[in-house]
Motif scaffolding. Structure first.
Motif, PDB file in Angstrom:
ATOM      1  N   UNK A 143      -9.231  23.983 -29.732  1.00 54.14           N
ATOM      2  CA  UNK A 143      -9.118  22.536 -29.527  1.00 54.14           C
ATOM      3  C   UNK A 143      -9.932  21.771 -30.565  1.00 54.14           C
ATOM      4  N   UNK A 144     -11.053  22.334 -30.966  1.00 61.01           N
ATOM      5  CA  UNK A 144     -11.837  21.690 -32.017  1.00 61.01           C
ATOM      6  C   UNK A 144     -11.072  21.622 -33.333  1.00 61.01           C
ATOM      7  N   UNK A 145     -10.416  22.741 -33.697  1.00 58.64           N
ATOM      8  CA  UNK A 145      -9.633  22.747 -34.936  1.00 58.64           C
ATOM      9  C   UNK A 145      -8.468  21.769 -34.860  1.00 58.64           C
ATOM     10  N   UNK A 146      -7.857  21.675 -33.669  1.00 54.70           N
ATOM     11  CA  UNK A 146      -6.762  20.725 -33.505  1.00 54.70           C
ATOM     12  C   UNK A 146      -7.257  19.284 -33.670  1.00 54.70           C
ATOM     13  N   UNK A 147      -8.333  18.952 -32.986  1.00 58.72           N
ATOM     14  CA  UNK A 147      -8.854  17.586 -33.042  1.00 58.72           C
ATOM     15  C   UNK A 147      -9.422  17.250 -34.421  1.00 58.72           C
ATOM     16  N   UNK A 148     -10.006  18.236 -35.088  1.00 54.55           N
ATOM     17  CA  UNK A 148     -10.547  17.987 -36.426  1.00 54.55           C
ATOM     18  C   UNK A 148      -9.452  17.982 -37.494  1.00 54.55           C
ATOM     19  N   UNK A 149      -8.342  18.618 -37.188  1.00 56.71           N
ATOM     20  CA  UNK A 149      -7.256  18.635 -38.167  1.00 56.71           C
ATOM     21  C   UNK A 149      -6.403  17.378 -38.152  1.00 56.71           C
ATOM     22  N   UNK A 150      -6.240  16.779 -36.968  1.00 58.15           N
ATOM     23  CA  UNK A 150      -5.375  15.604 -36.842  1.00 58.15           C
ATOM     24  C   UNK A 150      -5.818  14.418 -37.704  1.00 58.15           C
ATOM     25  N   UNK A 151      -7.118  14.103 -37.819  1.00 54.06           N
ATOM     26  CA  UNK A 151      -7.501  12.946 -38.648  1.00 54.06           C
ATOM     27  C   UNK A 151      -7.094  13.045 -40.114  1.00 54.06           C
TER      28      UNK A 151
ATOM     29  N   UNK B  72       1.321  13.512 -32.797  1.00 53.61           N
ATOM     30  CA  UNK B  72       0.998  14.941 -32.711  1.00 53.61           C
ATOM     31  C   UNK B  72       0.026  15.230 -31.574  1.00 53.61           C
ATOM     32  N   UNK B  73      -0.919  14.330 -31.353  1.00 50.24           N
ATOM     33  CA  UNK B  73      -1.878  14.512 -30.268  1.00 50.24           C
ATOM     34  C   UNK B  73      -1.188  14.459 -28.912  1.00 50.24           C
ATOM     35  N   UNK B  74      -0.290  13.496 -28.725  1.00 46.27           N
ATOM     36  CA  UNK B  74       0.446  13.389 -27.467  1.00 46.27           C
ATOM     37  C   UNK B  74       1.351  14.596 -27.254  1.00 46.27           C
ATOM     38  N   UNK B  75       1.971  15.088 -28.337  1.00 49.93           N
ATOM     39  CA  UNK B  75       2.841  16.258 -28.232  1.00 49.93           C
ATOM     40  C   UNK B  75       2.043  17.494 -27.827  1.00 49.93           C
TER      41      UNK B  75
END
Length: 217
Positions: A123-131, A174-177
């Protein structure tokens, strides 16, 4: 299915000698635990390297916005500075969880902590990748300012604004998906594969070793 050599050895001894069987089983368990710790050590080393890199970038970005450059340059430096701090915090949290995994713990407890580390990392990689859908704009802005003293906002303000809006919209979508996908079936094999991909090969291999230990405990 491929058989672990030490597991195969234990199976042979278990059928012939009651004294040698437990010794072979202990050797197999030590082999598995050593493999787990080797993967976790590599993961920890990677986190330390990542932490040091983003610490250096945070210091650099702080030195840029502290000088109060043009607005676009200052905002870019502030954004990268904040992002660097977020990565540093995430890496430190992962290292803390990794230190909680010790070979003398019960296998069930190791599996529980490793699962927490995997999910935290994924989840950290996902949240850090989205920005990076919009944060990449800060890179050319800072490069142009540092290399040539050029403020890109003066020459490409419309392009920067359109890219920023489009990137922010893509990030939210992408976050909502991802949130909807996780809520639908959190135990699905596809989601577990995604967690393995996001958390990295080292943690996936450590999990496989612990799964083997748990199945034969």
């Amino acid at each position: 299915m491929h058989t672990d050599p030490l597991q195969h050895l234990w199976q042979q001894y278990a059928g012939t000698d009651g004294n040698e069987g437990p010794a072979a089983m202990d050797a197999w368990r030590r082999h598995r635990q050593h493999a787990v710790q080797r993967q976790l050590s590599a993961f920890g080393t990677l986190q330390v390297v990542q932490l040091l890199f983003w610490l250096a970038l945070a210091i650099y970005c702080g030195s840029v916005w502290w000088q109060q450059p043009p607005l676009a340059v200052m905002v870019s430096a502030l954004a990268l500075h904040a992002y660097s701090v977020a990565v540093i915090i995430a890496s430190a949290a992962r290292l803390h969880l990794r230190r909680q995994l010790q070979p003398d713990q019960p296998v069930v407890e190791q599996s529980r902590v490793l699962a927490s580390l995997r999910m935290h990392t994924a989840f950290g990689e996902l949240l850090l990748g989205l920005p990076w859908c919009w944060l990449w704009l800060a890179v050319p802005v800072l490069l142009a300012w540092q290399a040539w003293g050029v403020d890109l906002a003066v020459y490409a303000a419309r392009w920067l604004l359109v890219s920023l809006v489009a990137g922010t919209a893509l990030m939210v979508a992408l976050l909502l998906l991802a949130r909807r996908w996780f809520a639908r079936d959190p135990q699905s094999p596809r989601l577990q594969r995604a967690v393995d991909a996001l958390s990295g090969r080292r943690l996936a291999q450590a999990r496989a070793e612990l799964d083997g230990l748990r199945d034969w405990s």
